[in-house]
Design an enzyme around this catalytic site. Structure first.
Site, PDB file in Angstrom:
ATOM      1  N   THR A 185       0.773  -1.115  -0.217  1.00  0.00           N
ATOM      2  CA  THR A 185       0.004  -0.416  -0.272  1.00  0.00           C
ATOM      3  C   THR A 185       1.029   1.010   0.181  1.00  0.00           C
ATOM      4  OG1 THR A 185      -0.246  -0.119   2.625  1.00  0.00           O
ATOM      5  CG2 THR A 185      -1.484  -1.195   1.277  1.00  0.00           C
ATOM      6  N   ASP A 186       0.460   2.273  -0.026  1.00  0.00           N
ATOM      7  CA  ASP A 186       0.901   3.407  -0.147  1.00  0.00           C
ATOM      8  C   ASP A 186       0.562   3.597   1.672  1.00  0.00           C
ATOM      9  OD1 ASP A 186       2.059   5.982   0.165  1.00  0.00           O
ATOM     10  OD2 ASP A 186       1.173   7.105  -1.548  1.00  0.00           O
ATOM     11  N   TRP A 187       1.970   4.505   2.116  1.00  0.00           N
ATOM     12  CA  TRP A 187       1.133   4.943   3.192  1.00  0.00           C
ATOM     13  C   TRP A 187      -0.093   5.221   4.089  1.00  0.00           C
ATOM     14  CZ3 TRP A 187       5.317   2.940   2.062  1.00  0.00           C
ATOM     15  CH2 TRP A 187       5.994   2.488   2.276  1.00  0.00           C
ATOM     16  N   PHE A 188      -0.710   4.023   4.537  1.00  0.00           N
ATOM     17  CA  PHE A 188      -1.175   4.168   5.100  1.00  0.00           C
ATOM     18  C   PHE A 188      -3.023   4.459   4.116  1.00  0.00           C
ATOM     19  CE2 PHE A 188       0.739   6.665   7.909  1.00  0.00           C
ATOM     20  CZ  PHE A 188       0.853   5.828   9.036  1.00  0.00           C
ATOM     21  N   ALA A 189      -2.772   3.928   2.727  1.00  0.00           N
ATOM     22  CA  ALA A 189      -3.738   3.424   1.575  1.00  0.00           C
ATOM     23  C   ALA A 189      -4.864   2.548   2.514  1.00  0.00           C
ATOM     24  CB  ALA A 189      -2.706   3.384   0.900  1.00  0.00           C
TER      25      ALA A 189
END
Ligand code: BGC
Length: 682
Positions: free
Chosen positions: A243-247
């Site tokens: 994932t992108d960060w916290f996506a």
């Protein structure tokens, strides 16, 4: 890389064994809980690494941000080489350079003991306002893919995973965590997925990062169509999907992510909490087959990056070496684009100058500050500003005057910065213009000096209508990395002949640009439901300007040189192509008819004359960069793959080339075509 002795020596540590065998061996030893643990990064203080599993001697798997080099915040607060921004690298149109940059960045990643470089950024520049334009390559998917391929190969040659990002259609920063990019199937494949597909097929990247946004109503991290169906099943991607960060935060279910193809949740678990995975697994929401596939992918990349190998067997890594600094300077030089040069005011000649006036808010600015511009920020051990570069170049031979008095030539270092209103993650620019203060300064300096040069330091297109006629020369310097000051001085004084070409259209005004033409928020930045409609379809960048016959300020592919090149004798090696033909060979003679040596980017565009769908007038299908001495002629041979003439057919859900006539157009830019040939496809 065992960190404690084991009683037996399991075969996943055996470097002589085939990687897939080692992967299966490790997979077979994992408990269910350990498999779950490997699907997310655990531990709030480790934003860029996974938690080790001691029982099996699985070390922590570590990543660092790119794409301008190894970011300080994710490398243990280390200062590392700051490379030119990707848009500057793309302006070089040099595959060879991209490979060298990839190798060098791979070495820097190794040297800080990380396994993944969170780069390249491959999103297409749909709007010139996107705050992250500087982190991406181009508005054109072909150019993006051609440059990302050697970059990925270079990074991975150091056994460091390249991570393509942000998959897919993350084309603006406004509302990036909650907007939905609404894109028709053909446009999605032809423009926004095409470069990802090409790089997956030709460079086999080991990792990919999902986007924050939704695509047609489904978040990237739970988008089965994007992940399982296309990336994995159709294109054959065997790496990990993070994932992108916290996506994954706004996503509702665990099974949505794992069934879609998400293999690694960053930077800590939300959907992949052990408890959530257990509940979903025991209630039959995902199968063992799916679970094993997702875990296998993560382990495979750990293996590929040498996580289980002895340090002696791995590439050594190196950072901030002289070689890297030299590469930064060369790359910065190669990417600079000369946009205007009235009366050949450039290059400057030391012997004809007594004084140079130096101005502008970017004259002495250093750009490599921690997190400045967002996650891509790299803080280098040193950074040569334009002023320092000029100072060193002229020594005491020419006076550099920083006050308002007339000089032989005035140079203004204008442009943007990282931060609000500039080139920055998580926000878009609010205007295409320079700020009023800079415009006033340019006009004033130009009115008081016989010759004025504007050097633009910025990572995205800038409108210049208000002042370009007042000045003699404009040099697009982008963000050139920690050697930028030297590179700029070398180009200004003609030690290096500029050869960069724009990888993006520079519009005259925002309203000419496809995402902004209607002025309707539904196209940008999105309607009240945060849906962003890509109504322009495949007509992105020059495809739009050409189709609508809008005159850009500077077209895609444009860039001047201190010399001139003549194009003659265009030939294609076949008049008819068919299913069995792989490629078309385009030959053209190019002669340097000027006074100094220089490099030229020969660009090949295609036009599908009889298409059943609405295709753009020109589509880039090939290019080659060559270097010629004065008077020298070279026959430039450009191989165009037949598949690059295809469009995405929504009835077959696949790429097709329709029988009929095609034109091949060869030129110096998308708006300066110097040769034309035809062929038919049957
Ligand atoms: C960015 C990514 C980056 C990640 C980790 C996110 O905010 O969108 O490009 O790699 O943070 O720093």
């Amino acid at each position: 890389m065992k960190y404690f002795a084991m009683t037996e020596d399991p075969s996943y540590f055996d470097e002589k064994k085939e990687i897939e065998k080692r992967v299966e061996d490790l997979l077979s030893r994992l408990t269910l809980k350990e498999k779950f643990m490997l699907l997310a990064s655990h531990g709030r203080l480790r934003l860029y690494s996974t938690k080790p599993i001691k029982r099996l001697n699985i070390p922590s798997f570590k990543m660092t941000d790119g794409p301008l080099g190894v970011a300080m915040h994710s490398s243990g607060f280390k200062k590392n080489t700051r490379f030119p921004a990707p848009v500057a690298l793309a302006a070089s149109w040099s595959r060879e350079l991209m490979h060298q940059i990839g190798v060098a960045m791979g070495k820097e990643v190794r040297a800080v003991n990380r396994h993944v470089l969170l780069a390249p950024g491959m999103n297409i520049c749909r709007t010139p306002l996107n705050g992250r334009t500087f982190e991406y390559f181009s508005e054109d998917p072909f150019l993006t893919k051609e440059l990302a391929i050697p970059f990925v190969k270079g990074v991975q040659s150091q056994r460091v995973a390249a991570c393509l990002k942000h998959y897919a259609a993350n084309n603006q920063e406004i509302n990036r965590r909650s907007s939905s990019s609404e894109i028709d199937e053909r446009t999605l494949h032809e423009i926004y997925l095409r470069a990802f597909r090409g790089v997956v097929k030709e460079a086999a990247p080991w990792a990919i990062m999902t986007c924050y946004n939704m695509v047609n109503g489904v978040y990237g991290s739970e988008n089965k169509y994007l992940l399982q169906d296309n990336l994995m099943d159709k294109w054959g991607f065997v790496g990990l999907v993070m994932t992108d960060w916290f996506a994954s935060r706004p996503i509702k279910t665990t099974e949505g992510c794992i069934n879609a193809g998400l293999t690694l949740e960053m930077p800590w678990p939300s959907k992949y909490k052990i408890k959530s995975l257990e509940t979903a697994y025991h209630s039959g929401k995902f199968t063992d087959e799916i679970l094993n596939d997702r875990v296998r992918r993560n382990i495979r990349v750990m293996m590929l990056t040498g996580l289980f190998d002895s340090p002696e067997s791995l590439p050594k890594g190196d950072r901030n070496t002289e070689e890297h600094q030299d590469l930064v300077r060369r790359a910065s030089e190669e990417g600079m684009v000369l946009l205007k040069n009235k009366g050949n005011v450039l290059p400057l000649h030391m012997d004809n100058l007594k004084s140079i006036g130096v101005y502008g808010s970017n004259l002495s600015k250093k750009f490599g500050r921690i997190l400045s511009g967002g996650s891509s920020a790299v803080s280098p051990p040193y950074e040569v500003t334009p002023y320092e570069g000029l100072r060193k170049k002229v020594k005491d031979r020419v006076e550099l005057v920083a006050s308002e008095k007339p000089t032989d030539v005035a140079i203004i270092f204008a442009g943007l910065n990282h931060g609000r209103g500039g080139d920055s993650e998580s926000m878009d620019r609010d205007s295409l213009r320079l700020d009023d203060r800079q415009i006033r300064e340019i006009k004033k300096v130009a009115s008081e000096n016989p010759k004025t040069v504007v050097c633009l330091i910025a990572g995205s297109p800038i409108a210049m209508n208000e002042w370009i006629d007042d000045v003699d020369a404009v040099l697009m310097c982008w963000y050139g990395g920690n050697e930028a000051g030297h590179a700029i001085a070398n180009v200004l004084f003609g030690e290096v002949n500029p050869s960069g070409k724009l990888p993006l259209t520079f519009p005259r005004r925002l309203a000419d640009s496809p995402a902004h033409i209607t002025g309707n928020p539904r196209n940008y930045p999105g309607d009240e439901d945060k849906r962003v409609y890509y109504d322009e379809g495949t007509f992105v960048g020059y495809r739009w300007f050409d189709d609508k016959e809008i005159e850009p300020l500077f077209p895609f592919g444009f860039g001047l040189s201190y010399t001139e090149f003549k194009y003659e004798e265009l030939e294609v090696n076949r008049q008819s192509l068919g299913k069995d033909t792989d490629a078309l060979l385009v030959n053209i003679d190019v002669t340097n008819i000027g006074e100094c040596k220089g490099s030229e980017v020969v660009q090949v565009y295609a036009n599908d004359v009889e298409a059943s769908v609405n295709r753009p007038p020109l589509e880039l299908v090939g290019f080659e960069k060559i270097r010629l001495d004065p008077g020298e002629t070279a026959t430039v041979a450009i191989t165009v793959k037949v598949e690059d003439f295809a469009f995405y057919d929504i009835t077959r859900h696949d790429w097709v080339i329709e029988p009929g006539e095609f034109k091949i157009l060869v030129g110096k830019s998308s708006r300066n075509i110097l040769g034309e040939a035809k062929f038919s496809y049957s």
